[in-house]
Design a protein around this motif. Structure first.
Motif, short mmCIF file in Angstrom:
data_model
loop_
_atom_site.label_atom_id
_atom_site.label_comp_id
_atom_site.label_asym_id
_atom_site.label_seq_id
_atom_site.Cartn_x
_atom_site.Cartn_y
_atom_site.Cartn_z
N THR A 39 0.80 -1.22 0.00
CA THR A 39 0.00 0.00 0.00
C THR A 39 0.84 1.27 0.00
N ALA A 40 2.09 1.18 0.43
CA ALA A 40 2.91 2.40 0.52
C ALA A 40 4.38 2.03 0.46
N CYS A 41 5.17 2.99 -0.02
CA CYS A 41 6.62 2.77 -0.11
C CYS A 41 7.35 4.10 0.00
N TYR A 42 8.38 4.11 0.82
CA TYR A 42 9.33 5.23 0.85
C TYR A 42 10.70 4.64 0.53
N ILE A 43 11.34 5.14 -0.52
CA ILE A 43 12.61 4.56 -0.95
C ILE A 43 13.63 5.66 -1.24
N GLU A 44 14.84 5.41 -0.80
CA GLU A 44 15.96 6.31 -1.07
C GLU A 44 16.93 5.59 -2.00
N CYS A 45 17.33 6.27 -3.08
CA CYS A 45 18.21 5.69 -4.10
C CYS A 45 19.53 6.46 -4.10
N TYR A 46 20.60 5.78 -3.82
CA TYR A 46 21.93 6.39 -3.82
C TYR A 46 22.74 5.81 -4.97
N ALA A 47 23.16 6.66 -5.90
CA ALA A 47 23.92 6.21 -7.07
C ALA A 47 25.35 6.73 -6.97
N ASN A 48 26.31 5.84 -7.14
CA ASN A 48 27.72 6.23 -7.16
C ASN A 48 28.04 6.77 -8.55
N ALA A 49 28.16 8.09 -8.65
CA ALA A 49 28.38 8.73 -9.95
C ALA A 49 29.84 8.76 -10.35
N GLY A 50 30.75 8.48 -9.40
CA GLY A 50 32.16 8.67 -9.71
C GLY A 50 32.55 10.12 -9.53
N TRP A 51 33.63 10.52 -10.16
CA TRP A 51 34.18 11.86 -9.87
C TRP A 51 33.52 12.99 -10.66
N SER A 52 32.72 12.65 -11.72
CA SER A 52 32.09 13.72 -12.51
C SER A 52 30.66 13.33 -12.87
N MET A 53 29.93 14.27 -13.44
CA MET A 53 28.50 14.10 -13.64
C MET A 53 28.15 13.09 -14.72
N ASP A 54 28.74 13.23 -15.90
CA ASP A 54 28.42 12.37 -17.04
C ASP A 54 26.91 12.37 -17.27
N VAL A 55 26.27 11.20 -17.44
CA VAL A 55 24.81 11.13 -17.63
C VAL A 55 24.13 10.63 -16.36
N SER A 56 24.75 10.89 -15.22
CA SER A 56 24.28 10.29 -13.97
C SER A 56 22.87 10.72 -13.60
N PHE A 57 22.49 11.95 -13.89
CA PHE A 57 21.13 12.39 -13.56
C PHE A 57 20.10 11.57 -14.32
N GLY A 58 20.36 11.32 -15.61
CA GLY A 58 19.43 10.51 -16.39
C GLY A 58 19.33 9.08 -15.90
N VAL A 59 20.47 8.51 -15.52
CA VAL A 59 20.49 7.15 -14.99
C VAL A 59 19.72 7.07 -13.68
N LEU A 60 19.93 8.03 -12.81
CA LEU A 60 19.23 8.05 -11.52
C LEU A 60 17.73 8.23 -11.74
N GLU A 61 17.36 9.10 -12.66
CA GLU A 61 15.93 9.35 -12.92
C GLU A 61 15.24 8.09 -13.41
N ARG A 62 15.87 7.36 -14.33
CA ARG A 62 15.24 6.14 -14.84
C ARG A 62 15.17 5.07 -13.75
N ALA A 63 16.18 5.00 -12.90
CA ALA A 63 16.13 4.05 -11.78
C ALA A 63 14.97 4.40 -10.85
N MET A 64 14.75 5.69 -10.60
CA MET A 64 13.65 6.11 -9.74
C MET A 64 12.30 5.83 -10.40
N ASP A 65 12.24 5.93 -11.73
CA ASP A 65 10.99 5.64 -12.45
C ASP A 65 10.66 4.16 -12.46
N HIS A 66 11.69 3.30 -12.43
CA HIS A 66 11.47 1.87 -12.64
C HIS A 66 11.62 1.03 -11.38
N PHE A 67 11.82 1.65 -10.24
CA PHE A 67 12.13 0.84 -9.06
C PHE A 67 10.99 -0.09 -8.68
#
Length: 512
Positions: A39-67
């Motif tokens: 009935t409910a879920c609270y989830i925190e997603c921590y992504a290791n981006a490495g030393w620079s941004m790259d496409v990390s925001f897009g990867v994190l967003e899709r992970a949050m969409d598909h969890f």
């Protein structure tokens, strides 16, 4: 220096500097009823981006969409963080964060089943999305086929019969245990950036009837050119032998979309149909005047009548306007590709080694343009997902230097890891109105099904732990390597790792 530089790297150097998938850590709280309905879920997603941004925001967003994967959870709060670390910058690969996200959802389902003492298959069925449901990013789900895929996969794999035989095998074998698991997937198809959901093409027809096709996709072994030739042949009503491909170049198709996100067939195929429609319109009067003529005769007549035999095509995915702030109720993904897989594994409790005995997969790919290519893509995606979740372990030093940087320290799936029995079938009678010729994208969606091997391994370990009176609530971080499997099958030998040996104690007289 503003001058060209040529780098010749050996394998170790290449692996040290090349970005990999983002490792994720998920922390979640879930609420559910006594029947197992989440009935409910609270989830925190921590992504290791490495030393620079790259496409990390897009990867994190899709992970949050598909969890949540294939499961309807009416109340969700999902929060994501990108963690800057001292490792090489991580980047995207097949799946773009979705496999990492769906991995969390599958753990949730199994946690609910374990706590309630119920069959996780029943918990899955209870929580599956239905057509018309709304996701946590406010998209309505159209023509979802997950239930059909699930039921067909259970039937074709003889899931319950296999599970019963596995239980009998485990009772009579102390050091070898088998496990079985079923894993569904729901993958959203489209680029996360709305403006690149577009494609173009150029078609030239020559006086001898031959056709030259240039589209905006790059052939990288995935069969894209073959499918685009098929689309052209069907749209023009000619044999595929008449059609030739011109490799992609921006002088023919400008501003092309990257060949990525599994949408290259969808986008370029629709652009090809647009160009073919223009050519068919120009040829219509000639075909009506000469109904018994051949294709070559029609084209020859058009040439002498000075009708243009060159056309450009363009397509942009309709209704893709998602913005979480200004357009929170807009469509984010064009559609979803579903699939289900069942895998049986056997582990050696003393060494941690494992073997995949069988895998059965049912995928919903709409009306497949080329089933042979699509089945090959499913098989390849499964093996890549299998490697991700069971074999490929990256080990870094405290200074962020990759230590597993060669074939001796980094294991990828090989011929010996292919399931001994591998069955793939496509769902029938499920056309997709939102893609070229009612097909569906195939590139990335099947990869997560490889996680079925991981959960089957975990199931086998649970059998071993239950036999020893240990809890089935244990941590097995992916990938499920031999060392992790061995340590999870706890016994007196594994205790020696953490406990110092007494002075009179020798490992040879340990009672198992």
């Amino acid at each position: 220096l503003r001058r060209p530089v040529r780098c010749m790297l050996n394998r170790d150097e290449d692996m040290m500097i090349t970005g990999t998938r983002h490792p994720f850590l998920f922390k979640y709280k879930i609420g559910f009823t006594n029947e197992g309905l989440i009935t409910a879920c609270y989830i925190e997603c921590y992504a290791n981006a490495g030393w620079s941004m790259d496409v990390s925001f897009g990867v994190l967003e899709r992970a949050m969409d598909h969890f949540e994967n294939c499961y309807r959870i009416p109340n969700i709060k999902v929060v994501g963080w990108l963690c800057k670390t001292n490792t090489p910058s991580n980047t995207a690969f097949r799946g773009f964060g979705a496999p990492q996200g769906m991995f969390a959802g599958e753990h949730m389902i199994r946690d609910v089943a374990r706590i309630l003492g119920k069959d996780y298959v029943d918990i899955m069925k209870l929580n599956f999305y239905e057509t018309g449901d709304i996701t946590h990013y406010n998209q309505k789900l159209d023509t979802l086929q997950i239930n059909r895929c699930f039921d067909e996969c259970l039937e074709q794999s003889n899931f319950y019969e296999k599970r019963k035989k596995i239980q009998e095998f485990n009772k009579s074998n102390r050091w070898r245990k088998r496990g079985i698991s079923i894993v569904p997937t729901k993958y959203g198809i489209s680029f996360g950036i709305p403006h690149i959901n577009q494609a173009g093409c150029l078609i030239n027809i020559y006086a001898d009837g031959s056709v030259l096709l240039a589209h905006g996709g790059v052939e990288i072994g995935q069969g894209l050119h073959t499918k685009m030739i098929q689309c052209t042949a069907k749209a023009l009503g000619i044999p595929a032998d008449f059609i030739h491909i011109s490799e992609f170049a921006t002088d023919k198709v400008p501003n092309a979309t990257p060949t990525a996100a599994s949408v290259s067939s969808d986008l370029n195929g629709m652009a090809i149909i647009d160009a073919c429609d223009k050519l068919n319109t120009r040829l219509k009067t000639i075909k009506e005047a000469l109904p018994t003529a051949t294709w070559k005769e029609w084209i020859n007549k058009a040439y002498f009548d000075r009708i243009s035999l060159s056309a450009t095509g363009f397509y942009s995915t309709p209704d893709i306007h998602y913005d979480p702030v200004r357009q929170p109720n807009a469509r984010k993904y064009n559609y979803f590709t579903n699939g289900v897989g069942v895998t049986v594994v056997e582990i050696d409790c003393l060494t941690g080694d494992h073997q995949v005995w069988s895998t059965d997969i049912v995928m919903d790919l709409g009306s497949s343009i080329n089933p042979a290519i699509d089945i090959g893509q499913i098989e390849g995606a499964y093996m890549q997902g299998y490697g991700l979740f069971t074999l490929e372990e990256l080990i870094y030093s405290p200074q962020g230097i990759l230590l597993s940087r060669g074939p001796s320290t980094y294991k990828i799936a090989g011929f010996g890891n292919i399931p001994a029995e591998f069955n793939v079938s496509l769902l029938t009678g499920a056309p997709n109105p939102r893609a070229v010729y009612s097909s569906k994208a195939v590139g990335e969606p099947p990869l997560f099904i490889g996680a079925a091997a991981y959960f089957a391994i975990k199931n086998a370990i649970s059998h071993a732990r239950t036999e020893r009176g240990l809890s089935t609530d244990f941590t097995l971080n992916a990938p499920a390597t031999a060392a992790k499997i061995r340590m999870a099958c706890e016994d007196n030998f594994t205790k020696l790792i953490d406990e110092p040996l007494p002075g009179t104690y020798t490992p040879w007289n340990v009672e198992l």
